[in-house]
Design a protein around this motif. Structure first.
Motif, PDB file in Angstrom:
ATOM      1  N   ASP A   1       0.822  -1.247  -0.068  1.00 22.89           N
ATOM      2  CA  ASP A   1       0.049   0.017  -0.003  1.00 22.89           C
ATOM      3  C   ASP A   1       0.901   1.367   0.026  1.00 22.89           C
ATOM      4  O   ASP A   1       1.859   1.194  -0.352  1.00 22.89           O
ATOM      5  CB  ASP A   1      -0.923   0.171   1.187  1.00 22.89           C
ATOM      6  CG  ASP A   1      -1.815  -1.348   1.282  1.00 22.89           C
ATOM      7  OD1 ASP A   1      -2.381  -1.731   0.226  1.00 22.89           O
ATOM      8  OD2 ASP A   1      -2.009  -1.774   2.286  1.00 22.89           O
ATOM      9  N   ASN A   2       0.297   2.267   0.321  1.00 20.73           N
ATOM     10  CA  ASN A   2       1.027   3.699   0.502  1.00 20.73           C
ATOM     11  C   ASN A   2       2.099   3.435   1.507  1.00 20.73           C
ATOM     12  O   ASN A   2       1.720   2.692   2.515  1.00 20.73           O
ATOM     13  CB  ASN A   2       0.231   4.780   0.768  1.00 20.73           C
ATOM     14  CG  ASN A   2      -0.645   5.102  -0.396  1.00 20.73           C
ATOM     15  OD1 ASN A   2      -0.667   4.465  -1.382  1.00 20.73           O
ATOM     16  ND2 ASN A   2      -1.600   6.158  -0.227  1.00 20.73           N
ATOM     17  N   TYR A   3       3.294   4.067   1.136  1.00 18.08           N
ATOM     18  CA  TYR A   3       4.357   3.999   2.337  1.00 18.08           C
ATOM     19  C   TYR A   3       3.603   4.714   3.753  1.00 18.08           C
ATOM     20  O   TYR A   3       2.848   5.739   3.359  1.00 18.08           O
ATOM     21  CB  TYR A   3       5.761   4.683   1.971  1.00 18.08           C
ATOM     22  CG  TYR A   3       5.490   5.927   1.222  1.00 18.08           C
ATOM     23  CD1 TYR A   3       5.542   7.109   2.318  1.00 18.08           C
ATOM     24  CD2 TYR A   3       5.580   6.130  -0.116  1.00 18.08           C
ATOM     25  CE1 TYR A   3       5.333   8.155   1.461  1.00 18.08           C
ATOM     26  CE2 TYR A   3       5.480   7.437  -0.601  1.00 18.08           C
ATOM     27  CZ  TYR A   3       5.480   8.473   0.085  1.00 18.08           C
ATOM     28  OH  TYR A   3       5.428   9.872  -0.197  1.00 18.08           O
TER      29      TYR A   3
ATOM     30  N   THR B   1       6.102   9.516  -5.076  1.00 15.03           N
ATOM     31  CA  THR B   1       6.183  10.167  -3.504  1.00 15.03           C
ATOM     32  C   THR B   1       5.777  11.633  -3.735  1.00 15.03           C
ATOM     33  O   THR B   1       5.535  12.282  -4.825  1.00 15.03           O
ATOM     34  CB  THR B   1       7.591  10.333  -3.225  1.00 15.03           C
ATOM     35  OG1 THR B   1       8.466  10.969  -4.141  1.00 15.03           O
ATOM     36  CG2 THR B   1       8.240   8.765  -3.147  1.00 15.03           C
ATOM     37  N   GLU B   2       5.481  11.990  -2.411  1.00 15.46           N
ATOM     38  CA  GLU B   2       4.769  13.746  -2.418  1.00 15.46           C
ATOM     39  C   GLU B   2       5.987  14.454  -2.856  1.00 15.46           C
ATOM     40  O   GLU B   2       6.988  14.483  -2.145  1.00 15.46           O
ATOM     41  CB  GLU B   2       4.463  13.796  -1.004  1.00 15.46           C
ATOM     42  CG  GLU B   2       3.961  15.066  -0.831  1.00 15.46           C
ATOM     43  CD  GLU B   2       3.629  15.661   0.500  1.00 15.46           C
ATOM     44  OE1 GLU B   2       2.945  16.653   0.889  1.00 15.46           O
ATOM     45  OE2 GLU B   2       4.096  14.874   1.404  1.00 15.46           O
TER      46      GLU B   2
ATOM     47  N   SER C   1      10.023  10.292   4.410  1.00 16.16           N
ATOM     48  CA  SER C   1       8.772  10.634   4.022  1.00 16.16           C
ATOM     49  C   SER C   1       8.299  11.502   5.201  1.00 16.16           C
ATOM     50  O   SER C   1       8.566  11.493   6.404  1.00 16.16           O
ATOM     51  CB  SER C   1       7.503   9.983   4.040  1.00 16.16           C
ATOM     52  OG  SER C   1       7.190   9.147   5.133  1.00 16.16           O
TER      53      SER C   1
ATOM     54  N   TYR D   1       1.022  13.781   3.797  1.00 16.46           N
ATOM     55  CA  TYR D   1       0.693  12.715   2.477  1.00 16.46           C
ATOM     56  C   TYR D   1       1.531  11.688   2.288  1.00 16.46           C
ATOM     57  O   TYR D   1       2.683  12.041   2.169  1.00 16.46           O
ATOM     58  CB  TYR D   1       0.059  13.611   1.434  1.00 16.46           C
ATOM     59  CG  TYR D   1      -0.620  14.820   1.690  1.00 16.46           C
ATOM     60  CD1 TYR D   1      -2.275  14.386   1.835  1.00 16.46           C
ATOM     61  CD2 TYR D   1      -0.143  16.047   1.649  1.00 16.46           C
ATOM     62  CE1 TYR D   1      -3.058  15.557   1.946  1.00 16.46           C
ATOM     63  CE2 TYR D   1      -1.077  17.044   1.730  1.00 16.46           C
ATOM     64  CZ  TYR D   1      -2.279  16.751   1.984  1.00 16.46           C
ATOM     65  OH  TYR D   1      -3.176  17.913   2.151  1.00 16.46           O
TER      66      TYR D   1
ATOM     67  N   LEU E   1       1.941   8.490  -0.488  1.00 16.25           N
ATOM     68  CA  LEU E   1       1.654   8.128  -1.636  1.00 16.25           C
ATOM     69  C   LEU E   1       2.115   6.494  -1.661  1.00 16.25           C
ATOM     70  O   LEU E   1       2.624   5.846  -1.031  1.00 16.25           O
ATOM     71  CB  LEU E   1       2.109   8.909  -2.690  1.00 16.25           C
ATOM     72  CG  LEU E   1       1.733  10.430  -2.788  1.00 16.25           C
ATOM     73  CD1 LEU E   1       1.997  11.197  -3.939  1.00 16.25           C
ATOM     74  CD2 LEU E   1       0.273  10.605  -2.769  1.00 16.25           C
ATOM     75  N   LYS E   2       2.167   6.007  -2.958  1.00 17.18           N
ATOM     76  CA  LYS E   2       2.271   4.608  -3.606  1.00 17.18           C
ATOM     77  C   LYS E   2       3.857   4.432  -3.448  1.00 17.18           C
ATOM     78  O   LYS E   2       3.959   3.240  -2.769  1.00 17.18           O
ATOM     79  CB  LYS E   2       2.007   4.612  -4.952  1.00 17.18           C
ATOM     80  CG  LYS E   2       1.761   3.118  -5.461  1.00 17.18           C
ATOM     81  CD  LYS E   2       0.672   2.490  -4.797  1.00 17.18           C
ATOM     82  CE  LYS E   2       0.525   0.930  -5.062  1.00 17.18           C
ATOM     83  NZ  LYS E   2      -0.086   0.035  -4.071  1.00 17.18           N
TER      84      LYS E   2
END
Length: 186
Positions: A60-62, A90-91, A135, A139, A141-142
């Motif tokens: 899923d998303n990190y 990534t954001e 991160s 947010y 993301l993938k």
């Protein structure tokens, strides 16, 4: 008489534990060394002695506010490590993937990647590579998925040369560009 039976039982238990441990090592460790390994975001993961493998931040998303580190150490410091990103998201300008040519964060930085553009092939020439995902608290993301291979010569000299002592010797019509292996026609 009772102590002799107890000793035999204890020896059997020890043997069974050893057999379980050895079978576990064979199924999960030795098999991984032969066929490559896959590791997800789990703090620090170190690959030693594998010729290929995969890294991923998970299905899923990190997670937000996360730090994931994958260290790849070739069996020989002259070997090249080639990393191919198969997906990347990534954001942008807040979450980053850093790739280092070496086994420490003071090693040369190969690249800093952020956003949703999949990076080109990345090569480490020191026999070691660090891939580091950072991160922030917002947010998620993938993330990333990538495959790595360890070669004596980068990309097997692009099939346009011969690898001798960790160096590509290009065929007549081909030449190296920088450290890229026999990838441009003369």
């Amino acid at each position: 008489m009772f102590s002799k039976a107890k000793n035999q039982w204890e020896n059997t238990q020890i043997w069974l534990r050893k057999a379980f441990i050895y079978s576990f090592l064979y199924m999960f460790v030795i098999t991984d060394l032969m066929h490559g390994v896959k590791a997800t975001c789990n703090g620090r993961t170190i690959f030693v002695g594998t010729w290929s493998g995969e890294i991923s931040d998970g299905d899923d998303n990190y997670p937000e506010n996360t730090y994931c580190e994958w260290r790849i150490i070739a069996p020989d410091p002259k070997a090249k490590i080639v990393l191919e990103f198969t997906s990347f998201d990534t954001e942008c300008t807040y979450d980053f993937v850093f790739v280092y040519d070496g086994n420490s964060f003071t090693s040369p930085l190969i690249g800093s990647y952020s956003g949703n553009t999949t990076p080109e092939l990345v090569t480490a020439y020191s026999g070691a590579m660090i891939v580091y995902l950072y991160s922030d608290t917002n947010y998620a993301l993938k993330g990333l998925e990538a495959k790595y291979t360890i070669d004596n010569c980068t990309l097997q000299c692009s099939d346009h040369g011969t690898c001798l002592d960790y160096t590509c010797h290009c065929n007549n019509q081909w030449k190296e560009i920088g450290r890229a292996s026999c990838r441009e026609r003369v």
